[in-house]
Write a protein that holds these residues in place. Structure first.
Motif, mmCIF file in Angstrom:
data_model
loop_
_atom_site.group_PDB
_atom_site.id
_atom_site.type_symbol
_atom_site.label_atom_id
_atom_site.label_comp_id
_atom_site.label_asym_id
_atom_site.label_seq_id
_atom_site.Cartn_x
_atom_site.Cartn_y
_atom_site.Cartn_z
ATOM 1 N N ILE A 109 0.747 -1.342 0.099
ATOM 2 C CA ILE A 109 -0.044 0.107 0.114
ATOM 3 C C ILE A 109 0.899 1.231 0.211
ATOM 4 O O ILE A 109 0.643 2.173 -1.002
ATOM 5 C CB ILE A 109 -0.735 -0.057 1.049
ATOM 6 C CG1 ILE A 109 -1.962 -1.286 0.931
ATOM 7 C CG2 ILE A 109 -1.479 1.251 1.256
ATOM 8 C CD1 ILE A 109 -2.734 -1.304 2.128
ATOM 9 N N VAL A 110 1.857 1.274 0.737
ATOM 10 C CA VAL A 110 2.805 2.503 0.952
ATOM 11 C C VAL A 110 3.437 2.650 -0.672
ATOM 12 O O VAL A 110 3.457 3.750 -0.935
ATOM 13 C CB VAL A 110 3.707 2.289 2.087
ATOM 14 C CG1 VAL A 110 4.897 3.439 1.931
ATOM 15 C CG2 VAL A 110 3.146 2.468 3.354
ATOM 16 N N SER A 111 4.044 1.596 -1.125
ATOM 17 C CA SER A 111 4.576 1.837 -2.469
ATOM 18 C C SER A 111 3.529 2.045 -3.524
ATOM 19 O O SER A 111 4.044 3.011 -4.393
ATOM 20 C CB SER A 111 5.335 0.459 -2.878
ATOM 21 O OG SER A 111 4.511 -0.588 -2.684
ATOM 22 N N VAL B 205 13.277 8.000 -0.434
ATOM 23 C CA VAL B 205 12.611 8.373 0.864
ATOM 24 C C VAL B 205 12.524 7.166 1.755
ATOM 25 O O VAL B 205 12.850 7.456 2.976
ATOM 26 C CB VAL B 205 11.112 8.555 0.419
ATOM 27 C CG1 VAL B 205 10.356 8.850 1.492
ATOM 28 C CG2 VAL B 205 11.289 10.048 -0.471
ATOM 29 N N GLY B 206 12.155 5.908 1.407
ATOM 30 C CA GLY B 206 11.889 4.735 2.233
ATOM 31 C C GLY B 206 13.445 4.800 3.065
ATOM 32 O O GLY B 206 13.425 4.247 4.400
ATOM 33 N N PHE C 274 1.715 6.751 -6.947
ATOM 34 C CA PHE C 274 0.646 7.181 -7.219
ATOM 35 C C PHE C 274 1.083 8.683 -7.028
ATOM 36 O O PHE C 274 0.864 9.800 -7.903
ATOM 37 C CB PHE C 274 -0.699 7.062 -6.405
ATOM 38 C CG PHE C 274 -1.897 7.818 -6.755
ATOM 39 C CD1 PHE C 274 -2.758 7.765 -7.845
ATOM 40 C CD2 PHE C 274 -2.191 8.946 -5.883
ATOM 41 C CE1 PHE C 274 -3.860 8.551 -8.183
ATOM 42 C CE2 PHE C 274 -3.233 9.911 -6.105
ATOM 43 C CZ PHE C 274 -4.215 9.658 -7.205
ATOM 44 N N VAL C 275 1.419 9.131 -5.804
ATOM 45 C CA VAL C 275 1.804 10.679 -5.604
ATOM 46 C C VAL C 275 2.966 11.126 -6.740
ATOM 47 O O VAL C 275 2.828 12.319 -7.046
ATOM 48 C CB VAL C 275 2.377 10.662 -4.083
ATOM 49 C CG1 VAL C 275 3.076 12.098 -3.972
ATOM 50 C CG2 VAL C 275 1.471 10.748 -3.073
ATOM 51 N N LYS C 276 3.835 10.294 -6.816
ATOM 52 C CA LYS C 276 5.032 10.748 -7.878
ATOM 53 C C LYS C 276 4.421 10.793 -9.255
ATOM 54 O O LYS C 276 4.638 11.818 -9.793
ATOM 55 C CB LYS C 276 6.197 9.604 -8.029
ATOM 56 C CG LYS C 276 7.076 9.571 -6.802
ATOM 57 C CD LYS C 276 8.007 8.592 -7.051
ATOM 58 C CE LYS C 276 9.118 8.744 -5.802
ATOM 59 N NZ LYS C 276 10.158 7.403 -6.073
ATOM 60 N N ALA C 277 3.368 10.191 -9.691
ATOM 61 C CA ALA C 277 2.542 10.272 -10.986
ATOM 62 C C ALA C 277 1.802 11.573 -10.994
ATOM 63 O O ALA C 277 1.642 11.752 -12.221
ATOM 64 C CB ALA C 277 2.255 8.765 -11.115
#
Length: 78
Positions: free
Chosen positions: A18-20, A46-47, A25-28
């Motif tokens: 879910i996090v990945s 970031v991770g 989604f945020v990056k895109a």
């Protein structure tokens, strides 16, 4: 016991997925300036930065607690 480990493992795997997916989604779907504000200038790691800061914070707390216990119990050993 096995069921508990199975569910914990599935929960961890689901959480990582879910996090990945959320990060992808945020990056895109966000502009570059907004991503840099939220994720920082190094968006690819970031991770790893998060993990490194968690480990550093844990080690700091561990050293602090160890020093506190050493101070508390050093009079007993002498």
């Amino acid at each position: 016991m096995f069921k508990r480990l199975l569910w914990i493992g599935l929960g961890i795997i689901t959480g990582v997925m879910i996090v990945s997916k959320a990060q992808a989604f945020v990056k895109a779907n966000t502009p570059d300036k907004a991503r840099q504000f939220v994720l920082g200038p190094d968006q690819d790691h970031v991770g790893m930065r998060t993990l490194e800061s968690l480990v550093a914070e844990f080690k700091t707390a561990q050293r602090t607690r160890e020093a506190q216990l050493n101070k508390q119990y050093s009079g007993i050993i002498d």
